[in-house]
Structure formats: structure tokens, C-alpha cells
Design an enzyme around this catalytic site. Structure first.
Site, PDB file in Angstrom:
ATOM      1  N   GLY A  44       0.779  -1.234   0.000  1.00  0.00           N
ATOM      2  CA  GLY A  44       0.000   0.000   0.000  1.00  0.00           C
ATOM      3  C   GLY A  44       0.807   1.278   0.000  1.00  0.00           C
ATOM      4  O   GLY A  44       1.951   1.332  -0.488  1.00  0.00           O
ATOM      5  N   CYS A  46       2.233   3.029   2.439  1.00  0.00           N
ATOM      6  CA  CYS A  46       3.452   3.089   3.250  1.00  0.00           C
ATOM      7  C   CYS A  46       4.664   2.600   2.461  1.00  0.00           C
ATOM      8  O   CYS A  46       5.674   3.289   2.360  1.00  0.00           O
ATOM      9  CB  CYS A  46       3.257   2.261   4.522  1.00  0.00           C
ATOM     10  SG  CYS A  46       4.760   2.026   5.445  1.00  0.00           S
ATOM     11  N   LYS A  55      11.483   8.268   3.405  1.00  0.00           N
ATOM     12  CA  LYS A  55      12.662   8.157   4.276  1.00  0.00           C
ATOM     13  C   LYS A  55      13.931   7.913   3.471  1.00  0.00           C
ATOM     14  O   LYS A  55      15.023   8.340   3.855  1.00  0.00           O
ATOM     15  CB  LYS A  55      12.467   7.057   5.323  1.00  0.00           C
ATOM     16  CG  LYS A  55      11.859   7.563   6.611  1.00  0.00           C
ATOM     17  CD  LYS A  55      10.383   7.807   6.554  1.00  0.00           C
ATOM     18  CE  LYS A  55       9.909   9.181   6.424  1.00  0.00           C
ATOM     19  NZ  LYS A  55       8.439   9.286   6.449  1.00  0.00           N
ATOM     20  N   SER A 144      -6.131   5.547   2.194  1.00  0.00           N
ATOM     21  CA  SER A 144      -6.365   6.961   1.924  1.00  0.00           C
ATOM     22  C   SER A 144      -5.576   7.418   0.705  1.00  0.00           C
ATOM     23  O   SER A 144      -4.660   6.727   0.257  1.00  0.00           O
ATOM     24  CB  SER A 144      -5.936   7.793   3.142  1.00  0.00           C
ATOM     25  OG  SER A 144      -4.529   7.689   3.320  1.00  0.00           O
ATOM     26  N   GLY A 266      -3.079  16.986   3.793  1.00  0.00           N
ATOM     27  CA  GLY A 266      -3.702  15.849   4.463  1.00  0.00           C
ATOM     28  C   GLY A 266      -4.185  14.811   3.464  1.00  0.00           C
ATOM     29  O   GLY A 266      -4.048  14.979   2.247  1.00  0.00           O
ATOM     30  N   ASP A 306      -6.013   4.002   7.628  1.00  0.00           N
ATOM     31  CA  ASP A 306      -6.342   5.387   7.280  1.00  0.00           C
ATOM     32  C   ASP A 306      -7.815   5.567   6.925  1.00  0.00           C
ATOM     33  O   ASP A 306      -8.302   6.699   6.847  1.00  0.00           O
ATOM     34  CB  ASP A 306      -5.505   5.836   6.072  1.00  0.00           C
ATOM     35  CG  ASP A 306      -4.056   6.129   6.456  1.00  0.00           C
ATOM     36  OD1 ASP A 306      -3.666   5.846   7.594  1.00  0.00           O
ATOM     37  OD2 ASP A 306      -3.316   6.641   5.587  1.00  0.00           O
ATOM     38  N   ALA A 314       1.389   4.139   9.677  1.00  0.00           N
ATOM     39  CA  ALA A 314       1.479   2.740   9.276  1.00  0.00           C
ATOM     40  C   ALA A 314       1.423   1.811  10.487  1.00  0.00           C
ATOM     41  O   ALA A 314       0.715   0.790  10.464  1.00  0.00           O
ATOM     42  CB  ALA A 314       2.770   2.512   8.507  1.00  0.00           C
ATOM     43  N   HIS A 439      26.898   5.579  27.716  1.00  0.00           N
ATOM     44  CA  HIS A 439      27.614   6.810  27.389  1.00  0.00           C
ATOM     45  C   HIS A 439      28.669   6.524  26.332  1.00  0.00           C
ATOM     46  O   HIS A 439      29.387   5.529  26.460  1.00  0.00           O
ATOM     47  CB  HIS A 439      28.295   7.351  28.650  1.00  0.00           C
ATOM     48  CG  HIS A 439      29.154   8.543  28.385  1.00  0.00           C
ATOM     49  ND1 HIS A 439      28.625   9.798  28.203  1.00  0.00           N
ATOM     50  CD2 HIS A 439      30.503   8.661  28.259  1.00  0.00           C
ATOM     51  CE1 HIS A 439      29.613  10.642  27.979  1.00  0.00           C
ATOM     52  NE2 HIS A 439      30.758   9.978  28.011  1.00  0.00           N
TER      53      HIS A 439
HETATM   54  C1  FAD Z   1       4.295  10.719   1.899  1.00  0.00           C
HETATM   55  C2  FAD Z   1       3.854   9.870   3.067  1.00  0.00           C
HETATM   56  C3  FAD Z   1       4.746   9.563   4.077  1.00  0.00           C
HETATM   57  C4  FAD Z   1       4.351   8.773   5.143  1.00  0.00           C
HETATM   58  N1  FAD Z   1       5.266   8.488   6.112  1.00  0.00           N
HETATM   59  C5  FAD Z   1       4.896   7.719   7.154  1.00  0.00           C
HETATM   60  C6  FAD Z   1       5.846   7.359   8.150  1.00  0.00           C
HETATM   61  O1  FAD Z   1       7.023   7.734   8.073  1.00  0.00           O
HETATM   62  N2  FAD Z   1       5.443   6.572   9.176  1.00  0.00           N
HETATM   63  C7  FAD Z   1       4.150   6.135   9.277  1.00  0.00           C
HETATM   64  O2  FAD Z   1       3.845   5.436  10.239  1.00  0.00           O
HETATM   65  N3  FAD Z   1       3.223   6.460   8.359  1.00  0.00           N
HETATM   66  C8  FAD Z   1       3.570   7.230   7.289  1.00  0.00           C
HETATM   67  N4  FAD Z   1       2.644   7.520   6.324  1.00  0.00           N
HETATM   68  C9  FAD Z   1       1.250   7.040   6.504  1.00  0.00           C
HETATM   69  C10 FAD Z   1       1.090   5.588   6.098  1.00  0.00           C
HETATM   70  O3  FAD Z   1       1.571   5.405   4.790  1.00  0.00           O
HETATM   71  C11 FAD Z   1      -0.368   5.206   6.205  1.00  0.00           C
HETATM   72  O4  FAD Z   1      -0.841   5.501   7.489  1.00  0.00           O
HETATM   73  C12 FAD Z   1      -0.596   3.731   5.937  1.00  0.00           C
HETATM   74  O5  FAD Z   1      -0.123   3.383   4.662  1.00  0.00           O
HETATM   75  C13 FAD Z   1      -2.093   3.400   6.048  1.00  0.00           C
HETATM   76  O6  FAD Z   1      -2.273   2.041   5.788  1.00  0.00           O
HETATM   77  P1  FAD Z   1      -3.699   1.521   5.259  1.00  0.00           P
HETATM   78  O7  FAD Z   1      -3.558   0.043   5.154  1.00  0.00           O
HETATM   79  O8  FAD Z   1      -4.778   2.077   6.064  1.00  0.00           O
HETATM   80  O9  FAD Z   1      -3.878   2.173   3.812  1.00  0.00           O
HETATM   81  P2  FAD Z   1      -2.998   2.120   2.507  1.00  0.00           P
HETATM   82  O10 FAD Z   1      -1.583   1.902   2.801  1.00  0.00           O
HETATM   83  O11 FAD Z   1      -3.386   3.333   1.729  1.00  0.00           O
HETATM   84  O12 FAD Z   1      -3.508   0.801   1.763  1.00  0.00           O
HETATM   85  C14 FAD Z   1      -4.772   0.672   1.230  1.00  0.00           C
HETATM   86  C15 FAD Z   1      -4.689  -0.324   0.097  1.00  0.00           C
HETATM   87  O13 FAD Z   1      -5.989  -0.604  -0.355  1.00  0.00           O
HETATM   88  C16 FAD Z   1      -5.970  -0.743  -1.754  1.00  0.00           C
HETATM   89  N5  FAD Z   1      -7.322  -0.512  -2.241  1.00  0.00           N
HETATM   90  C17 FAD Z   1      -8.053   0.612  -2.155  1.00  0.00           C
HETATM   91  N6  FAD Z   1      -9.266   0.426  -2.694  1.00  0.00           N
HETATM   92  C18 FAD Z   1      -9.306  -0.843  -3.132  1.00  0.00           C
HETATM   93  C19 FAD Z   1     -10.292  -1.630  -3.773  1.00  0.00           C
HETATM   94  N7  FAD Z   1     -11.486  -1.143  -4.073  1.00  0.00           N
HETATM   95  N8  FAD Z   1      -9.988  -2.913  -4.074  1.00  0.00           N
HETATM   96  C20 FAD Z   1      -8.777  -3.429  -3.787  1.00  0.00           C
HETATM   97  N9  FAD Z   1      -7.813  -2.728  -3.180  1.00  0.00           N
HETATM   98  C21 FAD Z   1      -8.074  -1.455  -2.850  1.00  0.00           C
HETATM   99  C22 FAD Z   1      -4.961   0.289  -2.207  1.00  0.00           C
HETATM  100  O14 FAD Z   1      -4.438  -0.032  -3.489  1.00  0.00           O
HETATM  101  C23 FAD Z   1      -3.923   0.206  -1.104  1.00  0.00           C
HETATM  102  O15 FAD Z   1      -2.879  -0.686  -1.428  1.00  0.00           O
HETATM  103  C24 FAD Z   1       3.019   8.281   5.214  1.00  0.00           C
HETATM  104  C25 FAD Z   1       2.119   8.576   4.187  1.00  0.00           C
HETATM  105  C26 FAD Z   1       2.529   9.346   3.122  1.00  0.00           C
HETATM  106  C27 FAD Z   1       1.544   9.635   2.025  1.00  0.00           C
END
Ligand code: FAD
Length: 462
Positions: A44, A46, A55, A144, A266, A306, A314, A439
Site C-alpha cells: 500500500g 506506506c 525516508k 487513503s 492531508g 487510514d 502505518a 555513554h
Molecule cells: C508521503 C507519506 C509519508 C508517510 N510516512 C509515514 C511514516 O514515516 N510513518 C508512518 O507510520 N506512516 C507514514 N505515512 C502514513 C502511512 O503510509 C499510512 O498511514 C498507511 O499506509 C495506512 O495504511 P492503510 O492500510 O490504512 O492504507 P494504505 O496503505 O493506503 O492501503 C490501502 C490499500 O488498499 C488498496 N485498495 C483501495 N481500494 C481498493 C479496492 N477497491 N480494491 C482493492 N484494493 C483497494 C490500495 O491499493 C492500497 O494498497 C506516510 C504517508 C505518506 C503519504
């Protein structure tokens, strides 16, 4: 992998990001028969567009800064510039290694992986690739995507989101970063290290506005020193194209021009058109509403990551996914204490925290019941060696536990592990003061801060 149409999985997961795949791996480990449906790449945001690539860029930026500053350490090196293609190659190499590892894990845990765009078709099924995937339970984890503001269209060229910024084929000469939150300041920091002229626009009073005000102020001071410009406290009004870039106008009429505009205001939930509302899932502004066990109002449907209105991190997604898998497998689960989740912003210098801010502690416990102590990294040998400055600020309930740890300084993100044990185990300053810290490490600053809070400061001025 295809599944037999008659199969009823224990758990059908829609979305293979941090939240979804963590639930799949833990569920399979606990003996659940799991289907994981992903339309793009497992891992996804992350792994492919978030934590990991950013990073990697920040690390490349750190190396650029070290080359520029090498002489102060007696090392003769020259900074000749950024080879953007090579930076992407390095970044993509990190991602692809992790991606392969994750695909291997999913396969080895015998999760049924289904590639395709899914849609919730009943409280116990998801339709994908013209097939109905049935489960006893469904987990929504569709994550998201970047948000914009009304009237501000992201064109992917001059007005871009973080997704575009991660694959940009050049170092922009100048950039306006709209939004001084985590994503905004991380790009501002990396691009500045690469040599761009940066201005951050933040409508609220401070950069990283959800952090303790002291951390925001320290970051602002450090950014000022690095020549990263920022405008605080005034909201965006409009963006227009100029001959060779973008002009941003704020609500007070102030104007800024740059080659590109990064919109980092956001991220919004991916839920539209996925059948959630039709199946009666309670939602608010696109977010799926859940209780503290990640249960929606529909008994057979949970949601994580998200997509739900908790911290967009993540490791929060991982924890929520694991919680759902364990609950469904019949294990005893406890709700997540979101204040106890470590938060790191990986700009230079880093901002890291766990627990509550001083302001929130005063709201909860009363101003006279809260003690705050700042330990300056100037007294820490390793920080001096690294030539980084900053502070560890502790927030304590008077005569009680430490309820907030707020840190600024290079590499301070690595200290958040001990900070979270202190917060989550409700440690008293005297208990932490008793632990011996090695230290010279930056971790020693954590010990010193607690020595000071326990009334026996060593390397700090009273
Ligand atoms: C630039 C950036 C930097 C970040 N840095 C950090 C960090 O350093 N540390 C940290 O903890 N967090 C970080 N985050 C946040 C982190 O990436 C998210 O909180 C995390 O990825 C959320 O996970 P999730 O599984 O909820 O969603 P996502 O990772 O968005 O995964 C959702 C998945 O669902 C899939 N999907 C959506 N709709 C469908 C559908 N209808 N059918 C099939 N598949 C579908 C998508 O393709 C995606 O792969 C960062 C985010 C961004 C944008």
C-alpha cells in the site's frame, strides 16, 4: 491465486496496505482462512508511496548535507549535486526488496491473494474480477489518498501531491509546500537538502501543529537556520500558473511564486463507490466509523487504518489489523491507547513524541498539577559529536508518571522506543533515573532528562 467460488473464508480483507496485510498475516498465523484483495500492490501507501520512499529521499538528503558540511569534521569531500535518477534507483531498490519480502510472507502464510478492485457486495462478501468472495467476516482497509483544497486542482505537473513528488524527475529549483504537517515538512526538508529554495505555507500558528508547541518552535528555529522559509497563521486563497511556475496567494493577499507547488494538506479516506454505505456501514465524511475494537455498526464488518478516523500512521494500521485478526481468532484483545502511539517526523532535525502535550496535560489534570522539564541536547556528548541541537521535553503529572515525551534533534526518532515504554508503563521519573543509559549515546539524554526531573540533574544546568 484464484479461490473456489464455494469457499467461505474466515476473513475477507479489502485493501492490502499496512492495516489489511497485517490483519492477513496475523489472521493466517492464528489459523484463519484469509483472502486478501488488493487492486495495486501489497504494501500500500506506506511501502510504495509513503513511509519508505520518503525516508529514502530524506536519507539521500542527509548524505548531501553531510558532504556539504564535511569540512567541519575535518573530512575533505565536495558536494557536486544530486543525480535524481540514481536517487530514485536507490529508493526503488529499497522498496522492491521490501516488496518481494512481503509478497513472500503473504505466500508463505498461505493467505489467498486476489489481485483486483473489490467492492463490498453484502455484509459478508466482496465482489472482485466478476467473482463473489464470501467470508464470515469482512475487513475494510482501503486506506487513503492525498487531499486537495476546494478550487485547487492537482495537475501532477506544476501542482503536485506527495505521490508525484516521490517520482519527480528533477530537483525543483524552488517549491512552495502547502501544509506544514508531517508530510509537508518532510518534503521541505529533503528538497532543501537537495538544493531547492523552499517555502512552507501553514494556515495554523505552527509547523507540525499537533506536536507540543515547544517542538514546533524548535523545528521552526532549525528550519530558519537551514534557510527553509515558512509562512504561518494565514490560510491559502488561490493558486495560479505563471509563465514558468505557480503563484500562490494567501487570504491576506500575500503572494509566493515557485517552480512547483506541493499540496500536502492531508489525506482523505478511500471509500466512495465501494458499497460501504449501501451495506449500511456508518460513515462520517468518508471515514468508516468504528468502536475501540475496530468494529463497525455492521456485526460482520470491521475497518482499520487510514480509512478510520484514528492516527494516520502505518504502525497504527498494523496494530489495528492485528487487533481485528486476534479478536476474530478468539483471543483477548485490548483497545489501543492512541496517545501511547509513537509519532516521528523524519525531517532534519527529527521531531518525535509519545503521550500528550503539556497543553493537553494541563487541560486534563489542571495547570498546577503538571510539571514540564526541558533537557537541552547541548549537554549530550553524542549529540555534540553529531553536531545536532534540540531538546527532550518531559511532561509529568506532579508527583506522578511521565505522560508526555517530546523530542527534537537529529536521530531522535530512534529514542521514541524508550519514550513509549516510559509513557505506556506509566513510569515515574525516579524509576527511569535509576536505569543506566550508555555513554556516549543520544539515548543518554533520555536518562539525563529523567535524572533532572527526579531532582538529581547530572549534565544539565539547573
Ligand atoms: C508521503 C507519506 C509519508 C508517510 N510516512 C509515514 C511514516 O514515516 N510513518 C508512518 O507510520 N506512516 C507514514 N505515512 C502514513 C502511512 O503510509 C499510512 O498511514 C498507511 O499506509 C495506512 O495504511 P492503510 O492500510 O490504512 O492504507 P494504505 O496503505 O493506503 O492501503 C490501502 C490499500 O488498499 C488498496 N485498495 C483501495 N481500494 C481498493 C479496492 N477497491 N480494491 C482493492 N484494493 C483497494 C490500495 O491499493 C492500497 O494498497 C506516510 C504517508 C505518506 C503519504
Amino acid at each position: 491465486m484464484a479461490n473456489d467460488a464455494s469457499t467461505v473464508f474466515d476473513l475477507v480483507i479489502l485493501g492490502g496496505g499496512s492495516g489489511g496485510y497485517a490483519a492477513a498475516l496475523r489472521g493466517a498465523q492464528l489459523g484463519l482462512d484469509v483472502a486478501l484483495i488488493e487492486k495495486d500492490k501489497v504494501g500500500g501507501t506506506c511501502l510504495h508511496r509513503g513511509c519508505i520512499p520518503t525516508k529514502a529521499l530524506l536519507h539521500a538528503g542527509e548524505i548531501a548535507d553531510q558532504a556539504r558540511e564535511s569540512e567541519q569534521f575535518g573530512v575533505k569531500a565536495t558536494f557536486e549535486g544530486i543525480d535524481v535518477a540514481a536517487v530514485h534507483k536507490y529508493k526503488d531498490g529499497v522498496i522492491s526488496g521490501l516488496y518481494k519480502g512481503l509478497q513472500g510472507l503473504i505466500a508463505s502464510r498461505k493467505v489467498t491473494y486476489i489481485e483486483g478492485e473489490g467492492r463490498l457486495s453484502s455484509p459478508t462478501s466482496v465482489d472482485v474480477n466478476g467473482q463473489r468472495v464470501q467470508g464470515r467476516h469482512v475487513l475494510l482497509a482501503t486506506g487513503s489518498v492525498p487531499k486537495s483544497l476546494p478550487g485547487l486542482e492537482i495537475d501532477g505537473n506544476r501542482i503536485i501531491s506527495s505521490d508525484h513528488a516521490l517520482v519527480l524527475d528533477r530537483v525543483p529549483k524552488s517549491a512552495i509546500v502547502l501544509g506544514g504537517g508531517v508530510i509537508g515538512v518532510e518534503f521541505a526538508s529533503a528538497w532543501k537538502s537537495f538544493g531547492s529554495d523552499i517555502t512552507v505555507i501553514e494556515g495554523l500558528k505552527h509547523l507540525v501543529p499537533v506536536e507540543d508547541e515547544n517542538s514546533s518552535k524548535l523545528l521552526e528555529r532549525a528550519f530558519r537556520k537551514r534557510g527553509i522559509k515558512f509562512n504561518l497563521g494565514t490560510f491559502f486563497s488561490k493558486a495560479e500558473y505563471t509563465a514558468d511556475g505557480v503563484k500562490v496567494t494567501l487570504a491576506d493577499g500575500k503572494e509566493f511564486e515557485a517552480e512547483i507547488l506541493l499540496v500536502a494538506v492531508g489525506r482523505g479516506p478511500v471509500s466512495a463507490g465501494l458499497g460501504y454505505e449501501e451495506q449500511g456501514v456508518a460513515m462520517d465524511r468518508g471515514y468508516v466509523l468504528v468502536d475501540e475494537y475496530m468494529r463497525t455498526n455492521v456485526p460482520t464488518i470491521s475497518a482499520v487504518g487510514d480509512l478510520v478516523p484514528t492516527l494516520q500512521l502505518a504502525h497504527v494500521g498494523f496494530a489495528e489489523g492485528i487487533l481485528v485478526a486476534e479478536r476474530l481468532a478468539g483471543l483477548k484483545t485490548v483497545p489501543i491507547d492512541y496517545d501511547g502511539v509513537p509519532r516521528v517526523t523524519y525531517c532534519h532535525p527529527e521531531v518525535a513524541s509519545v503521550g500528550i502535550t503539556e497543553a493537553k496535560a494541563k487541560e486534563i489534570y489542571g495547570a498546577d498539577k503538571v510539571v514540564a522539564l526541558k533537557y537541552n541536547l547541548a549537554g549530550n556528548g553524542k549529540s555534540k559529536i553529531l553536531n545536532t541541537s534540540g531538546e527532550i521535553k518531559l511532561v509529568q503529572v506532579k508527583d506522578g508518571a511521565v505522560v508526555g515525551v517530546h523530542m527534537v534533534g537529529d536521530r531522535m526518532g530512534e529514542q521514541v522506543g524508550e519514550a513509549q515504554l516510559i509513557y505506556n508503563w506509566e513510569a515515574l521519573p525516579a524509576e527511569v533515573a535509576q536505569l543506566i543509559h550508555a555513554h556516549p549515546t543520544q539515548n543518554e539524554a533520555m536518562g539525563e532528562a529523567h535524572l533532572a526531573l527526579a531532582g538529581k540533574p547530572l549534565h544539565s544546568h539547573d
